[in-house]
Enzyme design. Structure first.
Site, PDB file in Angstrom:
ATOM      1  N   TYR A 148       0.823  -1.220   0.000  1.00 15.91           N
ATOM      2  CA  TYR A 148       0.000   0.000   0.000  1.00 15.91           C
ATOM      3  C   TYR A 148       0.849   1.259   0.000  1.00 15.91           C
ATOM      4  O   TYR A 148       0.310   2.363   0.030  1.00 15.91           O
ATOM      5  CB  TYR A 148      -0.985  -0.027   1.184  1.00 15.91           C
ATOM      6  CG  TYR A 148      -2.114  -1.000   0.945  1.00 15.91           C
ATOM      7  CD1 TYR A 148      -1.842  -2.363   0.892  1.00 15.91           C
ATOM      8  CD2 TYR A 148      -3.413  -0.584   0.737  1.00 15.91           C
ATOM      9  CE1 TYR A 148      -2.840  -3.276   0.647  1.00 15.91           C
ATOM     10  CE2 TYR A 148      -4.424  -1.493   0.489  1.00 15.91           C
ATOM     11  CZ  TYR A 148      -4.133  -2.838   0.448  1.00 15.91           C
ATOM     12  OH  TYR A 148      -5.131  -3.745   0.193  1.00 15.91           O
ATOM     13  N   LYS A 161       3.035 -14.904   4.952  1.00 11.10           N
ATOM     14  CA  LYS A 161       3.414 -15.824   3.882  1.00 11.10           C
ATOM     15  C   LYS A 161       4.933 -15.946   3.898  1.00 11.10           C
ATOM     16  O   LYS A 161       5.625 -15.715   2.899  1.00 11.10           O
ATOM     17  CB  LYS A 161       2.897 -15.258   2.547  1.00 11.10           C
ATOM     18  CG  LYS A 161       3.051 -16.180   1.357  1.00 11.10           C
ATOM     19  CD  LYS A 161       2.079 -17.340   1.359  1.00 11.10           C
ATOM     20  CE  LYS A 161       2.324 -18.273   0.202  1.00 11.10           C
ATOM     21  NZ  LYS A 161       1.611 -19.550   0.335  1.00 11.10           N
ATOM     22  N   ASP A 164      -2.408 -18.643   3.473  1.00  9.27           N
ATOM     23  CA  ASP A 164      -3.365 -19.382   2.626  1.00  9.27           C
ATOM     24  C   ASP A 164      -4.183 -20.376   3.441  1.00  9.27           C
ATOM     25  O   ASP A 164      -5.408 -20.397   3.355  1.00  9.27           O
ATOM     26  CB  ASP A 164      -2.679 -20.052   1.424  1.00  9.27           C
ATOM     27  CG  ASP A 164      -1.263 -20.519   1.702  1.00  9.27           C
ATOM     28  OD1 ASP A 164      -0.834 -20.401   2.853  1.00  9.27           O
ATOM     29  OD2 ASP A 164      -0.598 -21.001   0.781  1.00  9.27           O
ATOM     30  N   ASP A 194      -6.741  -6.434   4.453  1.00  6.48           N
ATOM     31  CA  ASP A 194      -7.780  -5.782   3.649  1.00  6.48           C
ATOM     32  C   ASP A 194      -8.721  -6.858   3.080  1.00  6.48           C
ATOM     33  O   ASP A 194      -9.951  -6.766   3.186  1.00  6.48           O
ATOM     34  CB  ASP A 194      -7.102  -4.995   2.518  1.00  6.48           C
ATOM     35  CG  ASP A 194      -8.060  -4.038   1.825  1.00  6.48           C
ATOM     36  OD1 ASP A 194      -9.225  -3.971   2.231  1.00  6.48           O
ATOM     37  OD2 ASP A 194      -7.632  -3.354   0.879  1.00  6.48           O
ATOM     38  N   ASP A 220     -12.866  -8.232   4.746  1.00  5.87           N
ATOM     39  CA  ASP A 220     -14.112  -8.288   3.968  1.00  5.87           C
ATOM     40  C   ASP A 220     -14.702  -9.695   4.033  1.00  5.87           C
ATOM     41  O   ASP A 220     -15.906  -9.877   4.188  1.00  5.87           O
ATOM     42  CB  ASP A 220     -13.861  -7.920   2.496  1.00  5.87           C
ATOM     43  CG  ASP A 220     -14.031  -6.420   2.226  1.00  5.87           C
ATOM     44  OD1 ASP A 220     -13.711  -5.639   3.149  1.00  5.87           O
ATOM     45  OD2 ASP A 220     -14.460  -6.056   1.124  1.00  5.87           O
TER      46      ASP A 220
END
Ligand code: NAD
Length: 489
Positions: A137, A184, A217, A241, A245
């Site tokens: 970002y 990750k 994952d 982010d 959601d």
């Protein structure tokens, strides 16, 4: 200013900047402010104009000087969602505000309201703590060759330590039992590896709170199937982010979750969803996400009683089956418009939910402790080489290597390896590796390699008719390499 006529004599209203936003923004903000006013919130509202209209007026950041001045005064912002115009060099205003004001922690509680709002996970009660300033970002992107684009992922010790500490402090202040970290680091061993390592380091300071780390994952898969097993989850910006959601939708609807963006000097409260242009102007949007953000804001500015009143009335409305279209289902009694939903909440101010547990309002987190995080002593840093990225289309890896070997013989650095999209293609290669026009050529030499040596190398490469598009220094820190190997190396 809202609710002035309701204020007891001598009450002081808290200045709050308010942005009505784009798309469904104005509709859900009007509904939210109507509920706050009716509940007796003591707010001195200062409207600011940000977003689409400001972008279109030629301010590419989406926020102008007067709005920034208001924010600097109020230090609190209640913000409806903003549309980020696609392309055209516009930067996301949300990211700009978060970064300009150092809003490092994005806190997103996602709780099921079963059986009143349909969910497969009735016991779900997860708080996502998302790092808010770093990762990809930073928006540092480049097109480097005809074929290849790049986005820079930045993970810092300072930023990571702050967000991890914030997650543990949040858990401690709110009686949460476990903090889970997603990263990750099996692939991004240096960037996500740092995030994970700091998580393990900071966790030792909070022995009463359980901690675990999952690769993102499998973590995401477990969250989707069994969100009840999670309590607080802390993640780097991009994963946070996306997964907040997912979590909000799993709990019932992306339209329900609010979020707090916390910094040392300013706090911004918003719904987690966007401006929903597909339903803008139809009056059907769920204002709950923004209302829940406003409840977090009221607690933040010390108006917890009002926050609790609003939260109780909202829960009672949901229990009574008065729902907007996105959560309308078999348990619903009526499908309401945005404004009707706000009226239904207002009618219930003073009542409490009969069955749903009203969650405790988030308690203040000890941010002073977070700001004073101890810095690690500087490591001994030494340059042992340089990666030179070359735009090359006149042959294969071996052709490029021959030209580089001939051109750089006198430079004092050795060509150690060439990779293409991260995979080694010289001196060893697999015939099946597909190559593009973007080659990383690794040169190493006797440490310390000086800047002058690097400049000489680049000049030699240029005089051989090759185009160096960028360099990355190869450094060791206390003898440990600060760079990754090539795949297959
Ligand atoms: P979105 O969240 O706006 O919408 C996704 C889906 O959820 C749509 O079908 C929408 O109708 C529905 N939805 C969202 N909020 C709802 C609500 N309150 N009630 C009922 N349904 C709701 O995501 P998007 O369509 O990907 O993005 C639209 C715009 O919003 C883009 O310009 C994006 O950049 C911007 N955005 C802004 C923010 C922010 O301001 N914080 C956050 C995310 C996206």
């Amino acid at each position: 200013m809202i609710a002035a006529e309701r204020l007891p004599a001598g009450s002081i209203a808290t200045p709050v900047a308010v942005a009505h936003g784009d798309g469904i923004g104005p509709e859900i903000m009007e509904a939210t402010l109507a509920v706050l006013a009716a509940a007796g919130a003591r707010l001195d509202l200062r409207p600011i104009e940000i977003g689409e209209r400001v972008y279109r007026a030629g301010v590419s950041s989406g926020i102008d000087e007067p709005a920034l001045a208001t924010l600097a005064q109020t230090r609190v912002l209640l913000k409806a969602p903003i549309t980020t115009p696609q392309g055209g060099g516009y930067k996301s205003l949300n990211v700009t505000i978060r970064k300009m004001f150092g809003l490092y922690a994005n806190v997103r509680p996602c709780r099921a309201l079963a059986p009143y709002v349909h969910t497969l996970h009735p016991a779900m009660d997860v708080v996502i703590v998302r790092e808010n300033e770093e990762d990809v970002y930073g928006g540092i992107e480049h097109r480097q060759t005809a074929d290849v684009t790049q986005c820079l992922k930045l993970i810092t010790r300072t930023g990571t330590e702050r967000i991890i500490r914030y997650a543990f402090e949040y858990a401690r202040a709110n009686g949460r039992k476990r903090v889970t970290c997603f990263s990750k680091d099996n692939i991004m061993k240096i960037t996500d590896g740092l995030f994970h390592a700091i998580f393990e380091e900071v966790a030792t300071e909070y022995p009463e709170i359980a901690c675990e780390h999952l690769i993102v994952d499998i973590g995401a898969a477990k969250l989707a199937v069994n969100p009840e097993r999670f309590d607080v989850i802390v993640l780097p910006n991009l994963y946070g982010d996306i997964l907040s959601d997912v979590a909000a939708e799993l709990a019932g609807s992306v339209g329900m979750a609010g979020s707090a963006n916390i910094g040392d000097g300013l706090a911004m409260f918003e719904a987690i969803h966007g401006s929903a242009p597909d339903i803008a102007g139809t009056g059907i949007a769920n204002p709950s996400g923004l209302l829940n953000a406003a409840v977090m804001m009221l607690a933040h500015i010390g108006q917890s009683e009002v926050a609790q009143r609003v939260q109780n009335a909202w829960l009672r409305t949901i229990e009574d089956g008065f729902h907007t279209r996105d959560i309308y289902g078999t348990q619903s009694a009526r499908c309401l418009s945005t404004a009707e939903f706000a009226d239904a909440i207002i009618e219930r101010l003073g009542s409490s939910p009969r069955h749903l547990r009203a969650p405790a309002l988030a308690s203040a987190v000890d941010t002073a402790h977070i700001a004073n995080a101890t810095a690690k002593p500087a490591a001994h840093k030494e340059r042992i080489g340089v990666d030179v990225f070359i735009d090359f289309t006149d042959g294969n890896a071996s052709d490029l290597a021959q030209r580089l070997l001939a051109a750089t013989r006198e430079c004092g650095l050795d060509l150690a390896m060439i990779t293409n999209r991260g995979t080694q293609v010289w001196p060893r290669a697999s015939e099946m590796t597909r190559c593009v026009d973007h080659w990383r050529c690794r040169f190493t030499g006797a440490a310390p390699v000086s800047g002058t040596t690097v400049v000489k190398l680049l000049a030699s490469i240029e005089s051989a008719g090759l185009e160096a598009i960028k360099t990355e220094g190869l450094y060791t820190f206390d003898g440990k390499p600060g760079f990754s190997l090539g795949q297959g190396q």
